[in-house]
Scaffold this motif. Structure first.
Motif, PDB file in Angstrom:
ATOM      1  N   LEU A   5      47.397  35.987  53.603  1.00 42.71           N
ATOM      2  CA  LEU A   5      47.474  35.522  52.214  1.00 42.71           C
ATOM      3  C   LEU A   5      46.144  34.945  51.749  1.00 42.71           C
ATOM      4  CD1 LEU A   5      50.994  33.825  52.210  1.00 42.71           C
ATOM      5  CD2 LEU A   5      50.366  36.051  51.255  1.00 42.71           C
ATOM      6  N   ILE A   6      45.487  34.164  52.600  1.00 42.68           N
ATOM      7  CA  ILE A   6      44.218  33.539  52.211  1.00 42.68           C
ATOM      8  C   ILE A   6      43.147  34.596  51.993  1.00 42.68           C
ATOM      9  CG2 ILE A   6      42.350  32.053  53.014  1.00 42.68           C
ATOM     10  CD1 ILE A   6      44.453  30.338  54.407  1.00 42.68           C
ATOM     11  N   LYS A   7      42.982  35.499  52.966  1.00 44.89           N
ATOM     12  CA  LYS A   7      41.922  36.500  52.860  1.00 44.89           C
ATOM     13  C   LYS A   7      42.166  37.469  51.712  1.00 44.89           C
ATOM     14  CE  LYS A   7      40.397  36.438  57.687  1.00 44.89           C
ATOM     15  NZ  LYS A   7      40.203  37.237  58.922  1.00 44.89           N
ATOM     16  N   SER A   8      43.404  37.925  51.547  1.00 42.84           N
ATOM     17  CA  SER A   8      43.695  38.871  50.464  1.00 42.84           C
ATOM     18  C   SER A   8      43.516  38.207  49.097  1.00 42.84           C
ATOM     19  CB  SER A   8      45.113  39.421  50.608  1.00 42.84           C
ATOM     20  OG  SER A   8      46.078  38.385  50.537  1.00 42.84           O
ATOM     21  N   THR A   9      43.913  36.935  48.976  1.00 40.22           N
ATOM     22  CA  THR A   9      43.763  36.232  47.704  1.00 40.22           C
ATOM     23  C   THR A   9      42.301  36.007  47.353  1.00 40.22           C
ATOM     24  OG1 THR A   9      45.884  35.103  48.030  1.00 40.22           O
ATOM     25  CG2 THR A   9      44.378  34.133  46.447  1.00 40.22           C
ATOM     26  N   VAL A  10      41.503  35.620  48.347  1.00 41.92           N
ATOM     27  CA  VAL A  10      40.061  35.437  48.108  1.00 41.92           C
ATOM     28  C   VAL A  10      39.438  36.748  47.644  1.00 41.92           C
ATOM     29  CG1 VAL A  10      37.846  35.019  49.244  1.00 41.92           C
ATOM     30  CG2 VAL A  10      39.782  33.503  49.693  1.00 41.92           C
ATOM     31  N   SER A  11      39.781  37.840  48.309  1.00 46.08           N
ATOM     32  CA  SER A  11      39.246  39.152  47.942  1.00 46.08           C
ATOM     33  C   SER A  11      39.689  39.563  46.536  1.00 46.08           C
ATOM     34  CB  SER A  11      39.693  40.196  48.968  1.00 46.08           C
ATOM     35  OG  SER A  11      39.185  41.463  48.637  1.00 46.08           O
ATOM     36  N   LEU A  12      40.974  39.385  46.233  1.00 47.48           N
ATOM     37  CA  LEU A  12      41.481  39.711  44.896  1.00 47.48           C
ATOM     38  C   LEU A  12      40.757  38.920  43.820  1.00 47.48           C
ATOM     39  CD1 LEU A  12      45.336  39.848  45.552  1.00 47.48           C
ATOM     40  CD2 LEU A  12      43.933  41.753  44.751  1.00 47.48           C
ATOM     41  N   LEU A  13      40.513  37.638  44.082  1.00 49.83           N
ATOM     42  CA  LEU A  13      39.851  36.780  43.102  1.00 49.83           C
ATOM     43  C   LEU A  13      38.414  37.226  42.855  1.00 49.83           C
ATOM     44  CD1 LEU A  13      39.922  34.268  41.324  1.00 49.83           C
ATOM     45  CD2 LEU A  13      39.222  32.919  43.315  1.00 49.83           C
ATOM     46  N   LEU A  36      39.921  48.846  39.706  1.00 47.38           N
ATOM     47  CA  LEU A  36      41.014  47.871  39.773  1.00 47.38           C
ATOM     48  C   LEU A  36      42.045  48.250  40.833  1.00 47.38           C
ATOM     49  CD1 LEU A  36      41.488  47.224  35.953  1.00 47.38           C
ATOM     50  CD2 LEU A  36      40.679  45.562  37.635  1.00 47.38           C
ATOM     51  N   LEU A  37      42.381  49.537  40.891  1.00 46.56           N
ATOM     52  CA  LEU A  37      43.374  49.984  41.877  1.00 46.56           C
ATOM     53  C   LEU A  37      42.846  49.833  43.302  1.00 46.56           C
ATOM     54  CD1 LEU A  37      44.699  53.188  40.072  1.00 46.56           C
ATOM     55  CD2 LEU A  37      45.840  50.962  40.236  1.00 46.56           C
ATOM     56  N   LEU A  38      41.591  50.250  43.510  1.00 48.44           N
ATOM     57  CA  LEU A  38      41.010  50.140  44.853  1.00 48.44           C
ATOM     58  C   LEU A  38      40.774  48.686  45.243  1.00 48.44           C
ATOM     59  CD1 LEU A  38      38.490  53.120  44.867  1.00 48.44           C
ATOM     60  CD2 LEU A  38      40.591  52.893  46.209  1.00 48.44           C
ATOM     61  N   ALA A  39      40.481  47.837  44.260  1.00 43.57           N
ATOM     62  CA  ALA A  39      40.293  46.414  44.556  1.00 43.57           C
ATOM     63  C   ALA A  39      41.554  45.826  45.175  1.00 43.57           C
ATOM     64  CB  ALA A  39      39.929  45.662  43.278  1.00 43.57           C
ATOM     65  N   ILE A  40      42.705  46.229  44.644  1.00 41.45           N
ATOM     66  CA  ILE A  40      43.973  45.733  45.188  1.00 41.45           C
ATOM     67  C   ILE A  40      44.205  46.282  46.588  1.00 41.45           C
ATOM     68  CG2 ILE A  40      46.477  45.739  44.877  1.00 41.45           C
ATOM     69  CD1 ILE A  40      45.965  45.938  41.859  1.00 41.45           C
ATOM     70  N   VAL A  41      43.974  47.584  46.762  1.00 40.22           N
ATOM     71  CA  VAL A  41      44.198  48.216  48.073  1.00 40.22           C
ATOM     72  C   VAL A  41      43.275  47.604  49.123  1.00 40.22           C
ATOM     73  CG1 VAL A  41      44.032  50.373  49.364  1.00 40.22           C
ATOM     74  CG2 VAL A  41      45.009  50.372  47.058  1.00 40.22           C
ATOM     75  N   ILE A  42      41.994  47.443  48.776  1.00 41.08           N
ATOM     76  CA  ILE A  42      41.026  46.883  49.720  1.00 41.08           C
ATOM     77  C   ILE A  42      41.388  45.442  50.066  1.00 41.08           C
ATOM     78  CG2 ILE A  42      38.619  46.164  49.993  1.00 41.08           C
ATOM     79  CD1 ILE A  42      37.843  48.620  48.325  1.00 41.08           C
ATOM     80  N   PRO A 272      26.697  45.014  46.936  1.00 39.28           N
ATOM     81  CA  PRO A 272      26.477  43.695  47.559  1.00 39.28           C
ATOM     82  C   PRO A 272      27.695  42.778  47.459  1.00 39.28           C
ATOM     83  CG  PRO A 272      25.229  43.898  45.504  1.00 39.28           C
ATOM     84  CD  PRO A 272      25.735  45.264  45.840  1.00 39.28           C
ATOM     85  N   MET A 273      28.457  42.930  46.364  1.00 36.19           N
ATOM     86  CA  MET A 273      29.666  42.111  46.227  1.00 36.19           C
ATOM     87  C   MET A 273      30.682  42.454  47.312  1.00 36.19           C
ATOM     88  SD  MET A 273      33.029  42.361  44.911  1.00 36.19           S
ATOM     89  CE  MET A 273      32.977  43.703  43.740  1.00 36.19           C
ATOM     90  N   LEU A 274      30.897  43.753  47.543  1.00 39.90           N
ATOM     91  CA  LEU A 274      31.833  44.190  48.569  1.00 39.90           C
ATOM     92  C   LEU A 274      31.350  43.790  49.956  1.00 39.90           C
ATOM     93  CD1 LEU A 274      34.375  45.762  49.334  1.00 39.90           C
ATOM     94  CD2 LEU A 274      33.019  47.856  49.323  1.00 39.90           C
ATOM     95  N   THR A 275      30.035  43.893  50.178  1.00 41.89           N
ATOM     96  CA  THR A 275      29.466  43.481  51.467  1.00 41.89           C
ATOM     97  C   THR A 275      29.723  42.006  51.729  1.00 41.89           C
ATOM     98  OG1 THR A 275      27.710  45.152  51.231  1.00 41.89           O
ATOM     99  CG2 THR A 275      27.350  43.383  52.838  1.00 41.89           C
ATOM    100  N   GLY A 276      29.569  41.195  50.681  1.00 39.36           N
ATOM    101  CA  GLY A 276      29.818  39.764  50.820  1.00 39.36           C
ATOM    102  C   GLY A 276      31.265  39.460  51.172  1.00 39.36           C
ATOM    103  N   ILE A 277      32.198  40.191  50.539  1.00 42.33           N
ATOM    104  CA  ILE A 277      33.623  39.980  50.829  1.00 42.33           C
ATOM    105  C   ILE A 277      33.936  40.330  52.276  1.00 42.33           C
ATOM    106  CG2 ILE A 277      35.966  40.779  50.310  1.00 42.33           C
ATOM    107  CD1 ILE A 277      35.121  41.134  47.428  1.00 42.33           C
TER     108      ILE A 277
END
Length: 587
Positions: A5-13, A36-42, A272-277
């Motif tokens: 829950l913590i990791k998925s919520t941080v990523s979604l945010l 948007l769709l891939l952001a949720i899946v990832i 870079p944003m995805l790399t940071g996540i």
């Protein structure tokens, strides 16, 4: 579950903030849809991804065996599985709400499907027009466009509106809505998914509006048309609605232009944003010790039977302090090691240690220079504490072996306030002491151990192998940071509400690992810790466990323990070493 829950919520945010700040304002609607769709899946997948980065740290080794008096509690703390009613209540509430939302989700799908089956239909290009009696604006679900029967017959529906709805059909926007609604049904407690739904539906309208503007090239007319229809009846939430958020943002987007270069730069900013996540949520830095000493080859291993053969083990009931020194009371057993029974060996096995040989290892020039820092390191050369500047007389190759350790704040002294201590041994000393050779035989003739009440203590007698002065009486003066054993105290450390309450604390907070419960394994964990002068527990160590994470869980419970009443000598709090076994019973 908590980690997920913590990791998925941080990523979604992070993905959502990036979308609103960078992408939403640009006319890259098709790209934004899949973003948007891939952001949720990832975000849902990230908690299951793990990448390890191994970081080497120096091994903490003490070159000479060190014997510390450790009191052991013989009281078995039974850890029995208990029913967590709070967890049951939370999961029950989650289940009830999820079932209700699932019923609502299914009911609305059935409502739309039944409406398309019970009303007249007309084929229109690659869609089906469903003519309904109620006064409603055009809205889309799957391949069906729902419109008012009278409006259709009287030609009250503008071509722009048909084109708008056809975009929802051809691009299958309903699938996006069903996907996000399904996730909301399962993760209804996560507010970010509701923001994602809003962003996805608004982007659908951007896509449909863009197609209408490109087809008819009459932006003012289309804007006025939307404003006229904006107050129409609201439709079922699973459908794509013409009048969804007719806002200033949507009207401005129709006239906005985005250059290819700007679009490209903003798209590439995702990398870079995805790399940071990924680094934040998926990368674990694993501390791995640099190997200073290697395992002793099999042909050099020392058998415990041979090492302690002939050594007399004297085990007393307790140690009595007198004006003339220390005396022992009733003896429990006085035998040579080889004559001990299995149960007697188990009783004292934690005190029978076999030192291992060391392999030569020299520091690098950079490391040796670093150790000259007197504020950071306390230094011993060939067993003698010396000023750090003494290292100036040595080159890396002059050092045969070195090791070090971290000193916790509560263990530092006025003489040695440094956070680290290191030992260096020259080649002559290393060879003289035969540090690379296993010691085949215990060098002393006897080992004295005493038990007092529920504790066990070890003391080296005049016949034991010890380089320090022989202990003939109980010391009366110690430094502020010294540790005491229970025999030296006038008041023993105790849990504030009593020892029985401490047993209950461990029993109720210890979570038995799943493998232990499944395999019905029982056994004991041996832990030691220091009861500090303020009652906190520090230097918690697991001396022996049952595997399967039992030791880690015991350490966690002890680290979260409420404060104790500290041990005292003549009313003055002192630091006391305390140890106890925890019995695990999985039933």
């Amino acid at each position: 579950m908590t980690d997920f829950l913590i990791k998925s919520t941080v990523s979604l945010l992070v993905f959502l903030v990036f979308y609103h700040w960078v992408l939403e304002r640009e006319k890259t609607h098709l790209f934004n849809r899949f973003y948007l769709l891939l952001a949720i899946v990832i975000s849902l997948a990230i908690p299951f991804l793990s990448f390890e980065i191994i970081e080497e740290v120096p091994v903490t080794t003490i070159t000479e065996p060190e014997f510390v008096p450790i009191p052991f509690s013989n009281e078995n703390i039974a850890v029995v599985e208990t029913i967590d009613y709070t967890s049951i209540a939370v999961w029950s509430l989650y289940g009830i709400i999820t079932i209700l939302l699932s019923i609502r989700f299914g009911k609305n799908i059935w409502k739309l499907i039944s409406k398309s089956d019970s009303n007249p239909t007309v084929k229109y290009k690659n869609a089906t027009l469903v003519l309904v009696d109620e006064k409603t604006l055009p809205h889309t679900f799957l391949n069906n466009i729902f419109i008012n029967f009278d409006d259709y017959n009287q030609r009250n529906i503008e071509d722009e509106l048909y084109t708008h709805e056809l975009v929802h059909v051809t691009q299958k926007h309903t699938l996006d809505i069903l996907f996000i609604e399904l996730l909301i049904t399962i993760f209804w407690f996560n507010p970010l998914l509701y923001f994602y739904k809003k962003a996805i539906q608004l982007n659908h309208e951007f896509l449909a509006d863009q197609k209408v503007v490109e087809s008819y090239n009459n932006v003012p007319f289309y804007q006025n048309l939307l404003l006229q229809k904006g107050n129409g009846n609201q439709t079922i939430y699973l459908a794509s609605n013409l009048n969804y958020l007719v806002t200033k943002k949507r009207l401005i987007m129709m006239t906005k232009n985005t250059t290819k270069s700007v679009a490209f730069l903003k798209k590439t900013a995702i990398i870079p944003m995805l790399t940071g996540i990924v680094f934040l949520c998926c990368v674990d830095i694993i501390a791995q010790e640099k190997i200073v000493t290697k395992a002793t080859p099999k042909n050099n291993t020392i058998d415990e039977q041979d090492y302690f053969k002939g050594v007399r083990i004297r085990y007393y009931e307790k140690l009595v302090k007198t004006k003339n020194g220390a005396k022992y009371s009733k003896i429990i057993f006085d035998k040579k090691y080889e004559n001990l029974t299995k149960s007697e060996k188990e009783e004292i096995q934690l005190f029978l240690m076999i030192p291992k040989p060391f392999e030569k290892k020299s520091p690098t020039a950079k490391e040796l220079n670093e150790y000259k820092n007197a504020k950071k390191y306390a230094i011993w050369i060939d067993g003698k504490n010396v000023p750090n500047k003494e290292l100036n007389q040595y080159k890396p190759e002059d050092i045969a072996y070195f090791s070090g350790s971290v000193i916790l704040k509560n263990a530092r002294t006025k003489k040695h306030p440094q956070p680290f201590q290191y030992w260096f041994y020259t080649h002559p000393h290393f060879e003289k002491e035969k540090m690379d050779k296993p010691i085949p035989k215990y060098p002393g003739k006897e080992i004295v151990i005493w038990k007092e009440g529920r504790t066990k203590n070890i003391m080296l007698s005049d016949k034991s192998a010890v380089k320090a002065t022989t202990i003939t009486e109980v010391p009366t003066k110690k430094q502020e940071s010294d540790l005491y054993n229970l025999a030296e105290l006038t008041e023993k450390p105790e849990y504030q509400t009593g020892l029985e309450a401490f047993y209950q604390y461990i029993g109720s907070n210890y979570k038995i690992p799943e493998e232990i419960s499944t395999k019905k394994i029982s056994g004991k964990i041996f832990a030691s810790f220091i009861v500090e002068k303020d009652g906190t527990l520090s230097n918690i160590k697991i001396l022996r466990d049952m595997g399967y994470g039992t030791g880690e869980e015991a350490k966690r419970v002890l680290e979260n323990s409420p404060k104790w009443l500290p041990g005292k000598i003549d009313g003055k709090p002192v630091r006391t070493m305390y140890s106890l076994p925890i019995a695990i019973k999985s039933e």
